[in-house]
Structures are given as C-alpha cells and as structure tokens.
Scaffold this active site. Structure first.
Site, PDB file in Angstrom:
ATOM      1  N   CYS A   1       0.853  -1.191   0.000  1.00 18.70           N
ATOM      2  CA  CYS A   1       0.000   0.000   0.000  1.00 18.70           C
ATOM      3  C   CYS A   1       0.886   1.237   0.000  1.00 18.70           C
ATOM      4  O   CYS A   1       1.882   1.282   0.734  1.00 18.70           O
ATOM      5  CB  CYS A   1      -0.895  -0.010   1.241  1.00 18.70           C
ATOM      6  SG  CYS A   1      -1.997   1.410   1.369  1.00 18.70           S
TER       7      CYS A   1
ATOM      8  N   HIS B   1      -9.089  -3.902  -1.670  1.00 22.20           N
ATOM      9  CA  HIS B   1      -8.075  -3.108  -0.967  1.00 22.20           C
ATOM     10  C   HIS B   1      -8.419  -1.617  -1.018  1.00 22.20           C
ATOM     11  O   HIS B   1      -8.390  -0.926   0.006  1.00 22.20           O
ATOM     12  CB  HIS B   1      -6.701  -3.372  -1.594  1.00 22.20           C
ATOM     13  CG  HIS B   1      -5.591  -2.551  -1.007  1.00 22.20           C
ATOM     14  ND1 HIS B   1      -4.551  -3.101  -0.291  1.00 22.20           N
ATOM     15  CD2 HIS B   1      -5.365  -1.209  -1.022  1.00 22.20           C
ATOM     16  CE1 HIS B   1      -3.746  -2.127   0.111  1.00 22.20           C
ATOM     17  NE2 HIS B   1      -4.207  -0.969  -0.330  1.00 22.20           N
ATOM     18  N   GLU B   2      -8.762  -1.139  -2.214  1.00 23.00           N
ATOM     19  CA  GLU B   2      -9.027   0.302  -2.361  1.00 23.00           C
ATOM     20  C   GLU B   2     -10.306   0.707  -1.630  1.00 23.00           C
ATOM     21  O   GLU B   2     -10.351   1.760  -0.982  1.00 23.00           O
ATOM     22  CB  GLU B   2      -9.104   0.683  -3.844  1.00 23.00           C
ATOM     23  CG  GLU B   2      -7.810   0.474  -4.615  1.00 23.00           C
ATOM     24  CD  GLU B   2      -6.584   1.040  -3.936  1.00 23.00           C
ATOM     25  OE1 GLU B   2      -6.685   2.091  -3.258  1.00 23.00           O
ATOM     26  OE2 GLU B   2      -5.511   0.432  -4.050  1.00 23.00           O
TER      27      GLU B   2
ATOM     28  N   HIS C   1     -10.075   1.370   2.021  1.00 24.14           N
ATOM     29  CA  HIS C   1      -9.599   2.704   2.422  1.00 24.14           C
ATOM     30  C   HIS C   1     -10.772   3.656   2.691  1.00 24.14           C
ATOM     31  O   HIS C   1     -10.656   4.570   3.508  1.00 24.14           O
ATOM     32  CB  HIS C   1      -8.726   3.318   1.323  1.00 24.14           C
ATOM     33  CG  HIS C   1      -7.306   2.836   1.317  1.00 24.14           C
ATOM     34  ND1 HIS C   1      -6.413   3.103   2.327  1.00 24.14           N
ATOM     35  CD2 HIS C   1      -6.614   2.114   0.400  1.00 24.14           C
ATOM     36  CE1 HIS C   1      -5.226   2.571   2.028  1.00 24.14           C
ATOM     37  NE2 HIS C   1      -5.330   1.966   0.867  1.00 24.14           N
TER      38      HIS C   1
HETATM   39 NI    NI Z   1      -3.676   1.061  -0.083  1.00 23.78          NI
END
Ligand code: NI
Length: 177
Positions: free
Chosen positions: A100, A142-143, A146
């Site tokens: 990341c 993953h995104e 966030h």
């Molecule tokens: Ni990330």
C-alpha cells in the site's frame, strides 16, 4: 494537475470513513480525480483511494497494465469508481501479498474474497456494474477498504506474514507501493 502527498499509516485521516460523492459535475471532483491519477502514476501504484491524499470522499482509482511490481498479476482496466458497493459472489477467500502506498516498503498476506460484484459510478456519474475475480477483485477490495478507514495490515491474520519488502523478497526490484 498535481502529484499529492500520500498520507502514511498513523495519520488519523486514513481511519475515517469517507463521504459519498453527491455532485458529479463539480470542479472539485474533477480536480481530485486528476490529482489521484497523477499521484498514482508518479508512484507506480496499482490503485489509490481519495482518503490517501487527504480527501474524505468515496472515490478510488485503480488499474494495472504491465507492472514490474506485480509480475504474476493479470491486467486490470484503469477504472475510476465513485460511491462503490461491493457484493461478494461466494464465501471463498484466498490469501496473497499486498502492499500500500500508505504503508511504504512493506508487504503482508491478506485474505480477500475470490470473486465479487462491484457497483458504483464513473467520473461522469455513469453506472459501473462488474463481476470480477482474482487480482482485479483483490485490488478493488483493498481500495474500497480505504473508504471505510481500513488499511490492509488490519486484515492480516498471521503477522508472521508481514514485513519489509526488501527483506521478504531480496533481490527483487519491488518498489514501494
Ligand atoms: Ni492502499
């Protein structure tokens, strides 16, 4: 157009939930997406979420063509995804290494849904509805994490599989995420 500073783990802004985008016609949204694109490209990243540059909006971008950091990964079309909703297509999970841009120089093994449907909107407010698997599905999860204040180390099940990239993978020219 600008390459923006990417916030690093420890910054409380990375832990806050992002707000939905309400106005797709705003100049602020267009500028945000341009800056995210410039920043991701400058850092050779696979994806970036708005909170990583300090903007608390539900916007992520991702895309991979031939990326030296992901030699085994299939290409993922460049996508701007706004106000995303994810629906897993099965309970199956698989573990793989992730990095990341907010956790530079490190990698960890993270479980993700193997296949999922994602819905949302593109930069112009047009609907997006895709069912994907594999690395594409991993990048989206993953995104979108966030946007919920979740960084991948929070999902690592076995912290023995978390460490510095240059120690885990010596001799491989893996860059920071
Ligand atoms: Ni990330």
């Amino acid at each position: 157009m600008a390459v923006r500073e990417v916030l690093k783990m420890g910054d409380p802004r990375l832990l806050e939930p992002a707000r939905p985008v309400a106005d797709f016609a705003s100049a602020e949204l267009a500028l945000l997406i341009t800056d995210m694109h410039d920043t991701m490209r400058a850092l050779n990243g696979a994806g970036l979420a708005a909170p990583q540059i300090g903007a608390g909006l539900q916007v992520v971008i991702f895309g991979i063509d031939a990326n030296p950091r992901y030699p085994d990964a299939e290409a993922v079309p460049f996508t701007v995804l706004v106000n995303p909703v994810l629906t897993p297509l099965s309970d199956a999970l698989e573990e793989a290494w992730e990095g990341c841009l907010s956790v530079p120089g490190m990698r960890g093994v993270v479980p993700r849904h193997v296949a999922l449907r994602y819905q949302g909107f593109d930069a112009a407010g047009q609907p997006i509805d895709r069912s994907v698997g594999g690395f594409h599905a991993r990048v989206v999860q993953h995104e979108v994490d966030h946007l919920h204040g979740i960084l991948y180390p929070m999902r690592i099940r076995d912290l023995r599989h978390f460490g510095f990239t240059d120690t885990l993978f010596p001799g491989q020219a893996l860059q920071d995420d």
